[in-house]
Write an enzyme that holds these catalytic residues in place. Sequence first.
Site, PDB file in Angstrom:
ATOM      1  N   GLU A  49     105.590  53.774  20.199  1.00  0.00           N
ATOM      2  CA  GLU A  49     104.483  52.910  19.743  1.00  0.00           C
ATOM      3  C   GLU A  49     103.280  53.128  20.643  1.00  0.00           C
ATOM      4  O   GLU A  49     103.428  53.585  21.781  1.00  0.00           O
ATOM      5  CB  GLU A  49     104.926  51.437  19.821  1.00  0.00           C
ATOM      6  N   LYS A  85     100.379  52.759  23.345  1.00  0.00           N
ATOM      7  CA  LYS A  85     100.212  52.002  24.593  1.00  0.00           C
ATOM      8  C   LYS A  85      98.792  51.442  24.576  1.00  0.00           C
ATOM      9  O   LYS A  85      97.813  52.178  24.662  1.00  0.00           O
ATOM     10  CB  LYS A  85     100.405  52.917  25.798  1.00  0.00           C
ATOM     11  N   ASP A  98      95.436  49.734  25.593  1.00  0.00           N
ATOM     12  CA  ASP A  98      94.706  49.672  26.858  1.00  0.00           C
ATOM     13  C   ASP A  98      94.017  48.314  26.963  1.00  0.00           C
ATOM     14  O   ASP A  98      92.853  48.164  26.627  1.00  0.00           O
ATOM     15  CB  ASP A  98      93.683  50.807  26.901  1.00  0.00           C
ATOM     16  N   TYR A 110     104.581  43.055  22.089  1.00  0.00           N
ATOM     17  CA  TYR A 110     105.483  44.212  22.061  1.00  0.00           C
ATOM     18  C   TYR A 110     106.773  44.015  22.847  1.00  0.00           C
ATOM     19  O   TYR A 110     107.645  44.854  22.848  1.00  0.00           O
ATOM     20  CB  TYR A 110     104.772  45.480  22.537  1.00  0.00           C
ATOM     21  N   LYS A 147     101.504  59.422  28.636  1.00  0.00           N
ATOM     22  CA  LYS A 147     100.052  59.262  28.688  1.00  0.00           C
ATOM     23  C   LYS A 147      99.312  60.393  27.972  1.00  0.00           C
ATOM     24  O   LYS A 147      99.771  61.524  27.948  1.00  0.00           O
ATOM     25  CB  LYS A 147      99.587  59.237  30.162  1.00  0.00           C
ATOM     26  N   CYS A 171      80.838  58.283  63.344  1.00  0.00           N
ATOM     27  CA  CYS A 171      80.859  57.217  62.349  1.00  0.00           C
ATOM     28  C   CYS A 171      79.438  56.882  61.919  1.00  0.00           C
ATOM     29  O   CYS A 171      78.579  56.641  62.766  1.00  0.00           O
ATOM     30  CB  CYS A 171      81.547  55.996  62.961  1.00  0.00           C
ATOM     31  N   CYS A 215      78.639  53.080  63.365  1.00  0.00           N
ATOM     32  CA  CYS A 215      78.489  52.713  64.785  1.00  0.00           C
ATOM     33  C   CYS A 215      78.219  53.904  65.692  1.00  0.00           C
ATOM     34  O   CYS A 215      77.966  53.741  66.877  1.00  0.00           O
ATOM     35  CB  CYS A 215      79.725  51.962  65.274  1.00  0.00           C
ATOM     36  N   CYS A 271      86.966  56.578  62.466  1.00  0.00           N
ATOM     37  CA  CYS A 271      86.036  56.165  63.505  1.00  0.00           C
ATOM     38  C   CYS A 271      86.862  55.609  64.664  1.00  0.00           C
ATOM     39  O   CYS A 271      87.807  54.848  64.451  1.00  0.00           O
ATOM     40  CB  CYS A 271      85.117  55.089  62.936  1.00  0.00           C
ATOM     41  N   CYS A 310      83.145  48.859  66.256  1.00  0.00           N
ATOM     42  CA  CYS A 310      82.449  49.337  65.058  1.00  0.00           C
ATOM     43  C   CYS A 310      82.265  48.147  64.117  1.00  0.00           C
ATOM     44  O   CYS A 310      83.239  47.569  63.641  1.00  0.00           O
ATOM     45  CB  CYS A 310      83.269  50.423  64.367  1.00  0.00           C
TER      46      CYS A 310
HETATM   47  S1  IVH Z   1     106.325  47.564  27.264  1.00  0.00           S
HETATM   48  C1  IVH Z   1     108.881  46.257  31.317  1.00  0.00           C
HETATM   49  N1  IVH Z   1     104.699  48.349  25.414  1.00  0.00           N
HETATM   50  O1  IVH Z   1     101.322  49.038  29.865  1.00  0.00           O
HETATM   51  C2  IVH Z   1     107.517  46.597  30.814  1.00  0.00           C
HETATM   52  N2  IVH Z   1     103.785  47.927  27.544  1.00  0.00           N
HETATM   53  O2  IVH Z   1     101.754  50.630  32.253  1.00  0.00           O
HETATM   54  C3  IVH Z   1     107.436  46.515  29.326  1.00  0.00           C
HETATM   55  N3  IVH Z   1     101.359  48.214  27.651  1.00  0.00           N
HETATM   56  O3  IVH Z   1     102.734  46.538  31.840  1.00  0.00           O
HETATM   57  C4  IVH Z   1     106.112  46.915  28.840  1.00  0.00           C
HETATM   58  N4  IVH Z   1     101.064  48.790  25.577  1.00  0.00           N
HETATM   59  O4  IVH Z   1     100.759  45.955  30.215  1.00  0.00           O
HETATM   60  C5  IVH Z   1     104.817  47.986  26.689  1.00  0.00           C
HETATM   61  N5  IVH Z   1     103.377  49.007  23.632  1.00  0.00           N
HETATM   62  C6  IVH Z   1     103.501  48.643  24.900  1.00  0.00           C
HETATM   63  C7  IVH Z   1     102.378  48.576  25.750  1.00  0.00           C
HETATM   64  C8  IVH Z   1     102.573  48.221  27.079  1.00  0.00           C
HETATM   65  C9  IVH Z   1     100.464  48.561  26.729  1.00  0.00           C
HETATM   66  C10 IVH Z   1     101.016  47.931  29.063  1.00  0.00           C
HETATM   67  C11 IVH Z   1     101.742  46.772  29.662  1.00  0.00           C
HETATM   68  C12 IVH Z   1     102.554  47.374  30.769  1.00  0.00           C
HETATM   69  C13 IVH Z   1     101.740  48.574  31.102  1.00  0.00           C
HETATM   70  C14 IVH Z   1     102.560  49.610  31.816  1.00  0.00           C
END
Ligand code: IVH
Length: 700
Positions: free
Chosen positions: A132, A134, A136, A244, A332, A426, A429, A444, A450
């Site tokens: 799924e 991630k 942001d 999620y 990522k 530095c 200082c 330094c 300093c």
């Molecule tokens: S699952 C045990 N699912 O990414 C942790 N996290 O870098 C379970 N995040 O802390 C997290 N989308 O804040 C999960 N589909 C997704 C997510 C997600 C964004 C964030 C979340 C997590 C961070 C980790």
Amino acid sequence: MAKKTKAGEPKPVEELSTKEAKAEHVRLELEIEQHDKRYYQQDAPVISDAEYDALRQRYEAIERQFPELHSLTSLTRKVGAAPSGKFGKVRHAVPMLSLGNAFTEEDVQDFVDRIRRFLKLSDKDELIITAEPKIDGLSCSLRYEKGKLVVAATRGDGAEGEDVTANIRTIKDVPHELKGKDVPDVFEARGEVYMTKDDFLALNKRQEKEGKPLYVNPRNTAAGSLRQIDPKMTAARPLKFFAYTWGEVSKLPAGTQSDSVGAMKRWGLPVNALMKKCKSVEELLGHYRKIEQERASLGYDIDGVVYKVDRLDWQERLGFVSRSPRWAIAHKFAAEKATTVVKDIDIQVGRTGKLTPVAKLDPVAVGGVVVQNATLHNEDEIERLGVRIGDTVTIQRAGDVIPQVLGVLLDKRPKSAKPYKFPEVCPVCGSHAVREEGEVDRRCTGGLVCPAQAVQTLIHFVSRNAFDIDGLGEKQIEFFFEKGWVKEPADIFTLEKRNKKLKIEAEEGFGATSVRNLFDAINTRRSIALNRVLFALGIRHIGETNATRLARHYGTMEALREAAAAAGKGDEEAFAEMNNVNGIGKIVAEAVIEFFKEKKNMKALDALLGEIEIEPMAAVAKDSPVSGKTVVFTGALEQMTRDEAKAMAERLGAKVAGSVSKKTDYVVAGPGAGSKLKDAQKHGVQVLSEDDWFRLIGKK
Ligand code: IVH
């Protein structure tokens, strides 16, 4: 950054000497801690996500290669930074953890292989993993009791977040009540608060029209919006939510990740539609590519794809390694790039005297964000890049922050550009700035002479996770320091007494009420926990985690001081004890001993102790059968990993040591245990099998 070879690439971790690895490990730890704080607490990161990930990856790689350094670790167990203090605090019943990262297809294959190995699955056993986006944004935990939203909290440091209930209630996406017959009595829905790209652009248009400053990107805007004190302000900024995962629940609605997310959807929580159940690495990667292709048109920022083992019983068995689940990983996306000109290189001086070069860039938009600074880390990094003032450079940013400099476009170099010479004094200082053998940083040597270091030390002393004095921030400390009113920590506590003469209220920006409030805030900190004091002192390598470890182990400042003094005088047992405190190790122990050896420090500490009272430190679980006991794990453990064992023991209030001494209470030995078992026999320490251990702690 990482130790470099002549060719300019970071030296492969496998080639680092133990000494180099130790030095780099400690340095990375400190650096990552600072970035965590800026990211989680101040919503003001100074490096890109990719750069951060690179630091973290290198840190973890070093630990894998040099497992003995794992004992120095504070970071692999930690997530984020403590709450900022504007809101009430909420302790998470189940910690809010983070995810490990995968950057390559190979990493994904490794992730799946690891799971199969751990669960002892054969090739024929089906392993379903969900994929799924991630999101942001900013993670939040929404607690529903009897279906009603009762409290909402940010992640904070994972253990404790901020109470943002009133603000979360203003989010249209978030139901105030869950609907359905199977809604459990307690259900904490966890997910991401985010802002859509369109809403972000519209908000910025409005700002522009009103002549107000523009927001940097949707994530930071969402974080800032959620932290508005006035919920009306939050309501005016359109935020959204995707659920999620979950925290504390009285009853799980299903046996799989996907069905549980399905239940959240039925109950009215918004969930992401792009989750897919996959049966192979190929399928996972296929879905990753599909999501990456759709990324630009999704309408909200994502920075990768999260994979999770679908079966919850398997998730449970897989458990956690330090700060992240073994059953999930974030794959990522690659970072975005641009080119710009380095207008100048600034040198910043930190609390420990470290000189950090910062590239000042011609503002450039990367993925819609205007970027003007990039940290260059240190002298070696400048040399590796060969960067000069005036150079055109390629920069990269992933996510939302200041980018990393990837390289120089030599054909665009102006004739007048000269090689950059890193200062040997530095800039603040004028003291010599020296680089010790094996160190990448130039420091330094001015110490507290300093002003930059003295001020930074004081700023650290009053910071959130240290003394946390309301109304005494960076600006006030700088002001009091310049005036000569506060030169060392104890001076903060004598300000009130001296104020008849100083008359702070007569200074611009103060006034009688704010001075009264300031004194009140200072006075409330006259009684304070030992771990905070230890952290506040700014001892090298003593971040929050190490401070807590020492505080838990020694209990009082006197005990720690005596131990450090004894160890400093050559008492081997005292040294071994400190070295053996779980997570401490030699480098940290030596830093502590050095600190307590220094007369100037002791004078300042005594002056401080004359003003404050230190609260005794409570162990984690006081009433467990092993609380306060010292345990050593050795041999091949069969029912738990070494990390799990350590974490379990610590949760139960035990101290986990790396070697056996007469102070050890139990040695838990698996097959193949060697010298430690012999040591246990020598010292007459009780030896337990894994089963004995589980019986002892009441789990069998
Ligand atoms: S699952 C045990 N699912 O990414 C942790 N996290 O870098 C379970 N995040 O802390 C997290 N989308 O804040 C999960 N589909 C997704 C997510 C997600 C964004 C964030 C979340 C997590 C961070 C980790």
